[in-house]
Enzyme design. Sequence first.
Site, PDB file in Angstrom:
ATOM      1  N   ASP A   9     -44.575 -31.212 -59.208  1.00 49.29           N
ATOM      2  CA  ASP A   9     -45.924 -31.859 -60.281  1.00 49.29           C
ATOM      3  C   ASP A   9     -46.643 -30.778 -61.234  1.00 49.29           C
ATOM      4  O   ASP A   9     -47.172 -30.030 -60.611  1.00 49.29           O
ATOM      5  CB  ASP A   9     -46.637 -32.748 -59.613  1.00 49.29           C
ATOM      6  CG  ASP A   9     -47.521 -33.703 -60.444  1.00 49.29           C
ATOM      7  OD1 ASP A   9     -47.976 -34.709 -60.134  1.00 49.29           O
ATOM      8  OD2 ASP A   9     -47.687 -33.197 -61.772  1.00 49.29           O
ATOM      9  N   ASP A 111     -43.296 -34.099 -66.940  1.00 52.68           N
ATOM     10  CA  ASP A 111     -43.809 -32.819 -66.052  1.00 52.68           C
ATOM     11  C   ASP A 111     -43.667 -33.115 -64.460  1.00 52.68           C
ATOM     12  O   ASP A 111     -44.533 -32.752 -63.735  1.00 52.68           O
ATOM     13  CB  ASP A 111     -45.431 -32.802 -66.256  1.00 52.68           C
ATOM     14  CG  ASP A 111     -46.514 -34.132 -65.733  1.00 52.68           C
ATOM     15  OD1 ASP A 111     -45.596 -35.222 -65.772  1.00 52.68           O
ATOM     16  OD2 ASP A 111     -47.266 -33.898 -65.574  1.00 52.68           O
ATOM     17  N   GLU A 112     -42.525 -34.173 -63.893  1.00 50.81           N
ATOM     18  CA  GLU A 112     -42.434 -34.346 -62.641  1.00 50.81           C
ATOM     19  C   GLU A 112     -41.005 -34.315 -62.442  1.00 50.81           C
ATOM     20  O   GLU A 112     -40.310 -34.903 -63.323  1.00 50.81           O
ATOM     21  CB  GLU A 112     -43.050 -35.658 -62.269  1.00 50.81           C
ATOM     22  CG  GLU A 112     -44.545 -35.801 -62.081  1.00 50.81           C
ATOM     23  CD  GLU A 112     -45.002 -36.956 -61.622  1.00 50.81           C
ATOM     24  OE1 GLU A 112     -44.500 -37.706 -60.688  1.00 50.81           O
ATOM     25  OE2 GLU A 112     -46.031 -37.612 -62.395  1.00 50.81           O
TER      26      GLU A 112
END
Length: 414
Positions: A9, A111-112
């Site tokens: 993350d 973003d993960e």
Amino acid sequence: MYKPIFHIDVNSAYLSWEAAYQLENGSSIDLRTIPSVIGGNEKSRHGIVLAKSIPAKKYNIQTGETLFSARSKCPNLVVIPPRYNLYMKCSKAMVDLLTAYSPTIQRYSIDEVFIDCSGALINNTPINLALEIKDRIKEELGFTVNIGISTNKLLAKMASEFEKPDKVHTLFPDEIPTKMWPLPIKDLFMVGSSTKRKLQSKGIMTIGELARCDSSYVYSWLKSHGTLIWNYANGIENSPVRNEQLPMKGLGNSTTLPFDITDARTAHIVLLSLIETVSIRLRVANKCAQVISISLKNNEFISYSHQRKLHTPTDSTNIFYEQAKTLFNECWKGEPLRHLGVHYSHLCSNDFFQLSMFQKQAENQRMLDKTIDNLRIKYGNKSIIRSCFLESGLNPLMGGVLDEEDYPMMSSLL
DNA sequence: TCTGGGGTCCTAGGACCC
DNA sequence: TCTGGGGTCCTAGGACCC
């Protein structure tokens, strides 16, 4: 032997990426070290916080709140506009780096990422591997991440939410009682504000209290969603880390207008603009859609929608536009509107449609759409626009994905 | 100068059919 | 006349995620 799953993350993704970019381009200030946010344009009524630095968080600034409110908490707040093209590149750079560690990578959002590290642990412990990945991302790409480690995706994701930034955490099943159960119920994945309220009204305040409930009670309150979160509270989750993305179920674009719309003519033009964009995306994906839905939000922030199933799936801009006008005229209550949206669903491949096409008019329409798509790809989105946009002051392709000047929609490019 | 935009999944209620 | 009931499809809205 268990499968080690990592959840990676990016810390304050948009803000971290902007900060790293600015440093690389000669800035002397690291946005991560001062109260700063990524925020939309207030003049066009997009003024909310999209990401915040840790110093900004200390002022109790929340993602999603208005910039007006954020500034009232911190008058010196630095506000930077979003640049989605940059984010896309940073996201891709991280995924490219991770492919060296595992062929099994699931992009969960911009973003993960989940990775299954089964094959990467020769002579290495999961923690050491995670530390290596985390430090390589920091050194080579200039931004920090949290990595959560466990035996399934849910626990790995919960672990990555622990102390930030730039940290590796584990949440193995035997650590659930000490590390997860004391947390407030809202920290559990899939417990939002509505579910939190319902659980608290039953006296359930922590994840552990939910875990120890009788699952049949939770089901009786919350139906299938209750079963889901009861399982999560007990660390039960077994979906695979999947490489390939699932087929698209629907797609749409919506926009908050810089001014309230008070007449049907302007609303129609905005709908057309959105339809142009969504239809291009549909055709690029070689899909047709059978359901079109429009959504409206009025100046009191009340939203409603209206949809219709078509007799035949289509990918024609004009057919969608005629439907959208009808839908709008049927449901608009006449009040000022601040937001309009268009969404297509019940998708199917366009193969069958192409073969079964027998109407000459429809065929001509498809040729026209294709020709226009090609002109826009070759000469830019502004190379050909509908005449109704000329004097309207409105963007002819709202929700733009293809125009560098506009904010492209994110997930369609992931 | 006050509140974004992209998704997925689920449920309730009505229409309709047998 | 006194009113079943299971199944599917459709629409609207809500909940959750990033």
